[in-house]
Design a protein around this motif. Sequence first.
Motif, PDB file in Angstrom:
ATOM      1  N   GLN A  83     -15.553  36.355  -5.146  1.00 10.93           N
ATOM      2  CA  GLN A  83     -14.870  37.091  -6.208  1.00 10.93           C
ATOM      3  C   GLN A  83     -15.416  38.499  -6.386  1.00 10.93           C
ATOM      4  N   GLY A  84     -16.412  38.862  -5.599  1.00 13.92           N
ATOM      5  CA  GLY A  84     -17.021  40.176  -5.750  1.00 13.92           C
ATOM      6  C   GLY A  84     -16.300  41.274  -5.000  1.00 13.92           C
ATOM      7  N   PHE A  85     -15.512  40.898  -3.981  1.00 12.45           N
ATOM      8  CA  PHE A  85     -14.764  41.872  -3.184  1.00 12.45           C
ATOM      9  C   PHE A  85     -15.668  43.003  -2.699  1.00 12.45           C
ATOM     10  N   GLY A  86     -16.803  42.644  -2.149  1.00 13.60           N
ATOM     11  CA  GLY A  86     -17.721  43.644  -1.610  1.00 13.60           C
ATOM     12  C   GLY A  86     -18.802  44.071  -2.584  1.00 13.60           C
ATOM     13  N   TYR A  87     -18.710  43.642  -3.826  1.00 11.12           N
ATOM     14  CA  TYR A  87     -19.739  43.962  -4.821  1.00 11.12           C
ATOM     15  C   TYR A  87     -20.534  42.697  -5.097  1.00 11.12           C
ATOM     16  N   ALA A  88     -21.846  42.769  -4.868  1.00 14.99           N
ATOM     17  CA  ALA A  88     -22.683  41.585  -5.018  1.00 14.99           C
ATOM     18  C   ALA A  88     -23.004  41.294  -6.478  1.00 14.99           C
ATOM     19  N   THR A  89     -23.127  42.361  -7.292  1.00 12.99           N
ATOM     20  CA  THR A  89     -23.540  42.175  -8.688  1.00 12.99           C
ATOM     21  C   THR A  89     -22.588  42.913  -9.627  1.00 12.99           C
ATOM     22  N   LEU A 121      -2.407  44.129  -6.955  1.00 15.11           N
ATOM     23  CA  LEU A 121      -2.433  44.538  -5.546  1.00 15.11           C
ATOM     24  C   LEU A 121      -3.840  44.739  -4.981  1.00 15.11           C
ATOM     25  N   ALA A 122      -4.804  45.076  -5.810  1.00 15.51           N
ATOM     26  CA  ALA A 122      -6.155  45.413  -5.334  1.00 15.51           C
ATOM     27  C   ALA A 122      -6.744  44.347  -4.407  1.00 15.51           C
ATOM     28  N   PRO A 123      -6.666  43.052  -4.752  1.00 10.35           N
ATOM     29  CA  PRO A 123      -7.250  42.045  -3.854  1.00 10.35           C
ATOM     30  C   PRO A 123      -6.635  42.037  -2.460  1.00 10.35           C
ATOM     31  N   ARG A 124      -5.386  42.438  -2.349  1.00 13.55           N
ATOM     32  CA  ARG A 124      -4.740  42.491  -1.032  1.00 13.55           C
ATOM     33  C   ARG A 124      -5.373  43.544  -0.130  1.00 13.55           C
ATOM     34  N   PHE A 125      -6.036  44.510  -0.760  1.00 14.49           N
ATOM     35  CA  PHE A 125      -6.716  45.570  -0.009  1.00 14.49           C
ATOM     36  C   PHE A 125      -8.223  45.359   0.016  1.00 14.49           C
ATOM     37  N   GLY A 126      -8.650  44.165  -0.367  1.00 16.26           N
ATOM     38  CA  GLY A 126     -10.068  43.840  -0.348  1.00 16.26           C
ATOM     39  C   GLY A 126     -10.851  44.440  -1.506  1.00 16.26           C
ATOM     40  N   LEU A 127     -10.151  44.830  -2.579  1.00 13.67           N
ATOM     41  CA  LEU A 127     -10.798  45.439  -3.735  1.00 13.67           C
ATOM     42  C   LEU A 127     -10.816  44.479  -4.913  1.00 13.67           C
ATOM     43  N   HIS A 128     -11.798  44.629  -5.761  1.00 13.74           N
ATOM     44  CA  HIS A 128     -11.866  43.826  -6.976  1.00 13.74           C
ATOM     45  C   HIS A 128     -10.658  44.180  -7.852  1.00 13.74           C
ATOM     46  N   PRO A 129     -10.033  43.192  -8.513  1.00  9.71           N
ATOM     47  CA  PRO A 129      -8.844  43.468  -9.327  1.00  9.71           C
ATOM     48  C   PRO A 129      -9.054  44.553 -10.389  1.00  9.71           C
TER      49      PRO A 129
END
Length: 178
Positions: free
Chosen positions: A57-63, A122-130
């Motif tokens: 659920q972090g979409f590239g962000y660990a914290t 749309l953000a999750p479709r691009f690998g970004l956090h919502p």
Amino acid sequence: IEEKEGKEAALHLVNIVVNAMVVVVGAIVLLGILYADGIVDLALPGAGFDVALPAGQGFGYATKRELTIGLTRVMFPFILLVSLAALVMGVLNARNRFLVPALASSFFNVGSVAVGLVGYELAPRFGLHPTMGMAVGVVAGGALQLLWQLPTLFRLGYRYRPILSFRDPWLYKVARLF
């Protein structure tokens, strides 16, 4: 200035103030983007932001701290957009144009909510956090707030000119009043 030196002098001053604002506030925005981590740490000391985001659920962000820094970077340009929108609002009000500036904040609200909600989906479709979609919505709302007012400003005779003089006496007066 318009009463003392005429419309052209007033429009000249608007250009100088716009360009000075872009330089000064733009530099602040760039510094804010570059040093977002320090700003977040300074603004929220000991806030427990080093909590790990749930796996997947972090979409590239660990914290939460990393996500907050990312959101801060995305939203920092809003400061420049809203500053320019306020400047245009002041110019329009000074020329007895009140309806368009009064509605400008509505365009911010509509833009930030509409773009934010679409972006959230749309953000999750691009690998970004919502929440990045919501942050983009804030910036889009700021842009709409500014863009909504520009046609009225142009109808008053304003034309952008890339001129800047930090020694201009009228700019000094504006800065002092600010």
